[in-house]
Design a protein around this motif. Structure first.
Motif, PDB file in Angstrom:
ATOM      1  N   GLY A 169       0.786  -1.239   0.000  1.00 55.78           N
ATOM      2  CA  GLY A 169       0.000   0.000   0.000  1.00 55.78           C
ATOM      3  C   GLY A 169       0.813   1.282   0.000  1.00 55.78           C
ATOM      4  O   GLY A 169       0.307   2.333   0.407  1.00 55.78           O
ATOM      5  N   ASP A 170       2.045   1.230  -0.499  1.00 54.76           N
ATOM      6  CA  ASP A 170       2.890   2.432  -0.472  1.00 54.76           C
ATOM      7  C   ASP A 170       2.795   3.278  -1.742  1.00 54.76           C
ATOM      8  O   ASP A 170       3.496   4.269  -1.892  1.00 54.76           O
ATOM      9  CB  ASP A 170       4.348   2.059  -0.211  1.00 54.76           C
ATOM     10  N   GLY A 171       1.932   2.884  -2.674  1.00 47.99           N
ATOM     11  CA  GLY A 171       1.762   3.650  -3.898  1.00 47.99           C
ATOM     12  C   GLY A 171       2.639   3.187  -5.050  1.00 47.99           C
ATOM     13  O   GLY A 171       2.511   3.682  -6.165  1.00 47.99           O
ATOM     14  N   LEU A 172       3.552   2.253  -4.808  1.00 44.56           N
ATOM     15  CA  LEU A 172       4.386   1.685  -5.864  1.00 44.56           C
ATOM     16  C   LEU A 172       3.927   0.252  -6.139  1.00 44.56           C
ATOM     17  O   LEU A 172       3.644  -0.500  -5.209  1.00 44.56           O
ATOM     18  CB  LEU A 172       5.858   1.651  -5.441  1.00 44.56           C
ATOM     19  N   SER A 173       3.871  -0.120  -7.407  1.00 44.46           N
ATOM     20  CA  SER A 173       3.476  -1.495  -7.725  1.00 44.46           C
ATOM     21  C   SER A 173       4.549  -2.450  -7.222  1.00 44.46           C
ATOM     22  O   SER A 173       5.723  -2.088  -7.108  1.00 44.46           O
ATOM     23  CB  SER A 173       3.283  -1.669  -9.233  1.00 44.46           C
ATOM     24  N   ASP A 174       4.123  -3.667  -6.915  1.00 39.48           N
ATOM     25  CA  ASP A 174       5.073  -4.695  -6.473  1.00 39.48           C
ATOM     26  C   ASP A 174       6.166  -4.896  -7.517  1.00 39.48           C
ATOM     27  O   ASP A 174       7.348  -5.054  -7.184  1.00 39.48           O
ATOM     28  CB  ASP A 174       4.351  -6.015  -6.209  1.00 39.48           C
ATOM     29  N   GLY A 175       5.790  -4.878  -8.787  1.00 40.04           N
ATOM     30  CA  GLY A 175       6.758  -5.051  -9.857  1.00 40.04           C
ATOM     31  C   GLY A 175       7.802  -3.950  -9.881  1.00 40.04           C
ATOM     32  O   GLY A 175       8.992  -4.213 -10.054  1.00 40.04           O
ATOM     33  N   ASP A 176       7.373  -2.697  -9.707  1.00 46.46           N
ATOM     34  CA  ASP A 176       8.325  -1.587  -9.676  1.00 46.46           C
ATOM     35  C   ASP A 176       9.267  -1.711  -8.488  1.00 46.46           C
ATOM     36  O   ASP A 176      10.470  -1.451  -8.604  1.00 46.46           O
ATOM     37  CB  ASP A 176       7.605  -0.239  -9.630  1.00 46.46           C
ATOM     38  N   GLU A 177       8.725  -2.093  -7.335  1.00 46.82           N
ATOM     39  CA  GLU A 177       9.583  -2.216  -6.150  1.00 46.82           C
ATOM     40  C   GLU A 177      10.659  -3.287  -6.357  1.00 46.82           C
ATOM     41  O   GLU A 177      11.812  -3.068  -5.996  1.00 46.82           O
ATOM     42  CB  GLU A 177       8.742  -2.546  -4.913  1.00 46.82           C
ATOM     43  N   VAL A 178      10.293  -4.431  -6.935  1.00 47.08           N
ATOM     44  CA  VAL A 178      11.254  -5.513  -7.136  1.00 47.08           C
ATOM     45  C   VAL A 178      12.178  -5.223  -8.314  1.00 47.08           C
ATOM     46  O   VAL A 178      13.396  -5.346  -8.202  1.00 47.08           O
ATOM     47  CB  VAL A 178      10.524  -6.864  -7.344  1.00 47.08           C
ATOM     48  N   ASN A 179      11.623  -4.824  -9.454  1.00 51.73           N
ATOM     49  CA  ASN A 179      12.387  -4.707 -10.697  1.00 51.73           C
ATOM     50  C   ASN A 179      13.136  -3.393 -10.874  1.00 51.73           C
ATOM     51  O   ASN A 179      14.178  -3.363 -11.518  1.00 51.73           O
ATOM     52  CB  ASN A 179      11.459  -4.906 -11.913  1.00 51.73           C
ATOM     53  N   ILE A 180      12.618  -2.290 -10.328  1.00 57.35           N
ATOM     54  CA  ILE A 180      13.239  -0.979 -10.550  1.00 57.35           C
ATOM     55  C   ILE A 180      13.968  -0.478  -9.315  1.00 57.35           C
ATOM     56  O   ILE A 180      15.136  -0.103  -9.366  1.00 57.35           O
ATOM     57  CB  ILE A 180      12.183   0.047 -11.021  1.00 57.35           C
ATOM     58  N   PHE A 181      13.261  -0.452  -8.172  1.00 57.98           N
ATOM     59  CA  PHE A 181      13.816   0.165  -6.974  1.00 57.98           C
ATOM     60  C   PHE A 181      14.585  -0.801  -6.084  1.00 57.98           C
ATOM     61  O   PHE A 181      15.321  -0.383  -5.197  1.00 57.98           O
ATOM     62  CB  PHE A 181      12.703   0.849  -6.169  1.00 57.98           C
ATOM     63  N   GLY A 182      14.375  -2.112  -6.269  1.00 57.09           N
ATOM     64  CA  GLY A 182      15.063  -3.101  -5.444  1.00 57.09           C
ATOM     65  C   GLY A 182      14.637  -3.066  -3.997  1.00 57.09           C
ATOM     66  O   GLY A 182      15.401  -3.442  -3.105  1.00 57.09           O
ATOM     67  N   THR A 183      13.411  -2.621  -3.748  1.00 59.72           N
ATOM     68  CA  THR A 183      12.896  -2.538  -2.367  1.00 59.72           C
ATOM     69  C   THR A 183      11.951  -3.706  -2.097  1.00 59.72           C
ATOM     70  O   THR A 183      11.502  -4.395  -3.007  1.00 59.72           O
ATOM     71  CB  THR A 183      12.156  -1.205  -2.144  1.00 59.72           C
ATOM     72  N   ASP A 184      11.628  -3.890  -0.835  1.00 59.36           N
ATOM     73  CA  ASP A 184      10.735  -4.958  -0.399  1.00 59.36           C
ATOM     74  C   ASP A 184       9.291  -4.532  -0.642  1.00 59.36           C
ATOM     75  O   ASP A 184       8.842  -3.526  -0.100  1.00 59.36           O
ATOM     76  CB  ASP A 184      10.966  -5.232   1.103  1.00 59.36           C
ATOM     77  N   PRO A 185       8.531  -5.306  -1.431  1.00 54.51           N
ATOM     78  CA  PRO A 185       7.148  -4.935  -1.723  1.00 54.51           C
ATOM     79  C   PRO A 185       6.160  -5.286  -0.614  1.00 54.51           C
ATOM     80  O   PRO A 185       4.965  -5.058  -0.759  1.00 54.51           O
ATOM     81  CB  PRO A 185       6.837  -5.723  -2.992  1.00 54.51           C
ATOM     82  N   LEU A 186       6.656  -5.822   0.493  1.00 57.93           N
ATOM     83  CA  LEU A 186       5.754  -6.216   1.590  1.00 57.93           C
ATOM     84  C   LEU A 186       5.827  -5.252   2.756  1.00 57.93           C
ATOM     85  O   LEU A 186       6.762  -4.643   3.073  1.00 57.93           O
ATOM     86  CB  LEU A 186       6.072  -7.625   2.070  1.00 57.93           C
TER      87      LEU A 186
END
Length: 186
Positions: A169-186
């Protein structure tokens, strides 16, 4: 109704096609879903296409995998055909989308037969004319059910939901977090 024209079983869930059910016009079609609870088969749902019409033949063929049901309607739109995606949450089925091929023509019968894995959907159009009259085609689609940029099997490994494009629920798609930003989507 042709109840029983097609069947799919996954665990304790049975889907039964009735492609000539008349609920939305002759031959509009339906799929019945039954669940085995303590040895008894109980009807959980009767599914129809939201835009079902005369001769769509919804439920002629389908594919069931876990809580996902992909249903062919080979008669949709002058027999061009379509595939509908239904998903079950907490015992309730809902329609989540419709797939049509980009190059399908009248009477190609897209959705005549279907097969799926967790990440891939195969759809036949047995009267497609791309390689000659009625030569037929099979279309292959990658499955990313929530369209967040992560295939379903990757979502399972990461722990995100295949129906939640933004699991934390942070406003970034799970895909963007994993593939672009390298952040945890959970």
């Amino acid at each position: 109704d042709w109840f029983g024209a097609s069947l799919a079983l996954d665990g304790s869930t049975l889907a039964v096609g009735a492609p000539f059910d008349n609920i939305k016009g002759y031959g509009s079609g339906a799929v019945y879903v039954f669940v085995n609870e303590r040895g008894a088969w109980n009807k959980q749902a009767k599914l129809t296409a939201s835009d079902g019409q005369l001769f769509h033949q919804f439920g002629f063929r389908f594919s069931l995998e876990n809580n996902d049901l992909l249903v062919g309607a080979c008669g949709h739109d002058d027999f061009m055909g379509a595939v509908y995606h239904f998903a079950r949450f907490n015992g309730v089925w809902g329609e989540y989308g419709k797939l049509k091929s980009h190059d399908i023509d009248d009477e190609d019968h897209f959705g005549w037969a279907l097969a799926q894995t967790k990440d891939t959907l195969f759809v036949s159009a047995f009267l497609d004319d791309d390689k000659g009259t009625d030569s037929g085609s099979v279309y292959v689609y990658d499955l990313d059910l929530d369209k967040d940029g992560l295939k379903n099997t990757v979502e399972e490994k990461v722990g995100t939901g295949i129906y939640q494009p933004d699991s934390d629920g942070d406003g970034l798609s799970d895909g963007d977090e994993v593939n672009i930003f390298g952040t945890d989507p959970l």
